[in-house]
Design a protein around this motif. Sequence first.
Motif, mmCIF file in Angstrom:
data_model
loop_
_atom_site.group_PDB
_atom_site.id
_atom_site.type_symbol
_atom_site.label_atom_id
_atom_site.label_comp_id
_atom_site.label_asym_id
_atom_site.label_seq_id
_atom_site.Cartn_x
_atom_site.Cartn_y
_atom_site.Cartn_z
ATOM 1 N N GLU A 149 18.485 -10.365 -2.756
ATOM 2 C CA GLU A 149 17.220 -11.113 -2.772
ATOM 3 C C GLU A 149 16.283 -10.582 -1.695
ATOM 4 O O GLU A 149 15.077 -10.418 -1.920
ATOM 5 N N LEU A 150 16.829 -10.291 -0.537
ATOM 6 C CA LEU A 150 16.015 -9.742 0.547
ATOM 7 C C LEU A 150 15.450 -8.384 0.162
ATOM 8 O O LEU A 150 14.264 -8.105 0.385
ATOM 9 N N ASP A 151 16.280 -7.549 -0.438
ATOM 10 C CA ASP A 151 15.808 -6.244 -0.912
ATOM 11 C C ASP A 151 14.696 -6.411 -1.946
ATOM 12 O O ASP A 151 13.702 -5.680 -1.925
ATOM 13 N N ARG A 152 14.858 -7.383 -2.853
ATOM 14 C CA ARG A 152 13.842 -7.640 -3.875
ATOM 15 C C ARG A 152 12.522 -8.054 -3.221
ATOM 16 O O ARG A 152 11.446 -7.579 -3.607
ATOM 17 N N LEU A 153 12.603 -8.919 -2.210
ATOM 18 C CA LEU A 153 11.388 -9.361 -1.516
ATOM 19 C C LEU A 153 10.707 -8.191 -0.813
ATOM 20 O O LEU A 153 9.471 -8.089 -0.830
ATOM 21 N N CYS A 154 11.487 -7.320 -0.224
ATOM 22 C CA CYS A 154 10.919 -6.140 0.439
ATOM 23 C C CYS A 154 10.191 -5.251 -0.560
ATOM 24 O O CYS A 154 9.072 -4.784 -0.295
ATOM 25 N N GLU A 155 10.813 -5.027 -1.700
ATOM 26 C CA GLU A 155 10.190 -4.197 -2.738
ATOM 27 C C GLU A 155 8.929 -4.856 -3.289
ATOM 28 O O GLU A 155 7.927 -4.186 -3.536
ATOM 29 N N GLU A 156 8.989 -6.168 -3.468
ATOM 30 C CA GLU A 156 7.820 -6.901 -3.971
ATOM 31 C C GLU A 156 6.648 -6.757 -3.010
ATOM 32 O O GLU A 156 5.520 -6.487 -3.428
ATOM 33 N N LYS A 157 6.897 -6.914 -1.703
ATOM 34 C CA LYS A 157 5.822 -6.752 -0.720
ATOM 35 C C LYS A 157 5.305 -5.316 -0.714
ATOM 36 O O LYS A 157 4.100 -5.079 -0.599
ATOM 37 N N ALA A 158 6.224 -4.358 -0.836
ATOM 38 C CA ALA A 158 5.809 -2.950 -0.857
ATOM 39 C C ALA A 158 4.934 -2.663 -2.063
ATOM 40 O O ALA A 158 3.927 -1.952 -1.951
ATOM 41 N N ASP A 159 5.283 -3.232 -3.216
ATOM 42 C CA ASP A 159 4.489 -3.031 -4.426
ATOM 43 C C ASP A 159 3.107 -3.649 -4.290
ATOM 44 O O ASP A 159 2.113 -3.081 -4.742
ATOM 45 N N GLU A 160 3.036 -4.814 -3.655
ATOM 46 C CA GLU A 160 1.761 -5.534 -3.534
ATOM 47 C C GLU A 160 0.872 -4.997 -2.424
ATOM 48 O O GLU A 160 -0.347 -4.938 -2.564
ATOM 49 N N ARG A 161 1.472 -4.628 -1.287
ATOM 50 C CA ARG A 161 0.686 -4.291 -0.105
ATOM 51 C C ARG A 161 0.996 -2.920 0.482
ATOM 52 O O ARG A 161 0.401 -2.513 1.466
ATOM 53 N N GLY A 162 1.950 -2.236 -0.111
ATOM 54 C CA GLY A 162 2.315 -0.907 0.380
ATOM 55 C C GLY A 162 3.438 -0.963 1.397
ATOM 56 O O GLY A 162 3.983 -2.011 1.703
ATOM 57 N N ARG A 163 3.750 0.225 1.906
ATOM 58 C CA ARG A 163 4.813 0.374 2.908
ATOM 59 C C ARG A 163 4.154 0.713 4.244
ATOM 60 O O ARG A 163 2.985 0.406 4.446
ATOM 61 N N PHE A 164 4.873 1.342 5.099
ATOM 62 C CA PHE A 164 4.336 1.780 6.387
ATOM 63 C C PHE A 164 4.478 3.293 6.540
ATOM 64 O O PHE A 164 4.552 3.820 7.641
ATOM 65 N N ASP A 165 4.489 3.997 5.425
ATOM 66 C CA ASP A 165 4.753 5.429 5.419
ATOM 67 C C ASP A 165 3.591 6.281 5.931
ATOM 68 O O ASP A 165 3.805 7.357 6.475
ATOM 69 N N GLU A 166 2.367 5.816 5.749
ATOM 70 C CA GLU A 166 1.207 6.653 6.025
ATOM 71 C C GLU A 166 0.608 6.450 7.412
ATOM 72 O O GLU A 166 -0.320 7.156 7.794
ATOM 73 N N GLY A 167 1.113 5.485 8.169
ATOM 74 C CA GLY A 167 0.623 5.279 9.535
ATOM 75 C C GLY A 167 -0.775 4.706 9.619
ATOM 76 O O GLY A 167 -1.504 4.953 10.587
#
Length: 102
Positions: free
Chosen positions: A77-95
């Motif tokens: 569930e935690l992994d799913r929430l992380c992916e959901e946030k990444a899909d909606e708002r992005g990750r932190f890959d680009e700085g």
Amino acid sequence: MTEYDKLVRDEIPAVIRANGETPVTRVAEGEEYRRRLREKLCEEAAEFRESGDPEELADVLAVIAAIRDAEDIDGEELDRLCEEKADERGRFDEGVVLERVE
């Protein structure tokens, strides 16, 4: 005598005894335990922020795992929430740094 009043790893009292000192401990339970885990997360994150040491990051991850268990949060569930946030708002890959909104 040094006062700490903080959550420590389970084997720390044995390490202290092995050094010839006497630890005074008690067990936190329930809400106090969960609160102290959150405090520990901030402590370990601050130590990693200051040092950048991978061992400190390992401590952060250990505390996160303990919080997940204490709060009965399913890992998937935690992994799913992380992916959901990444899909909606992005990750932190680009700085990306937000300086202001005008």
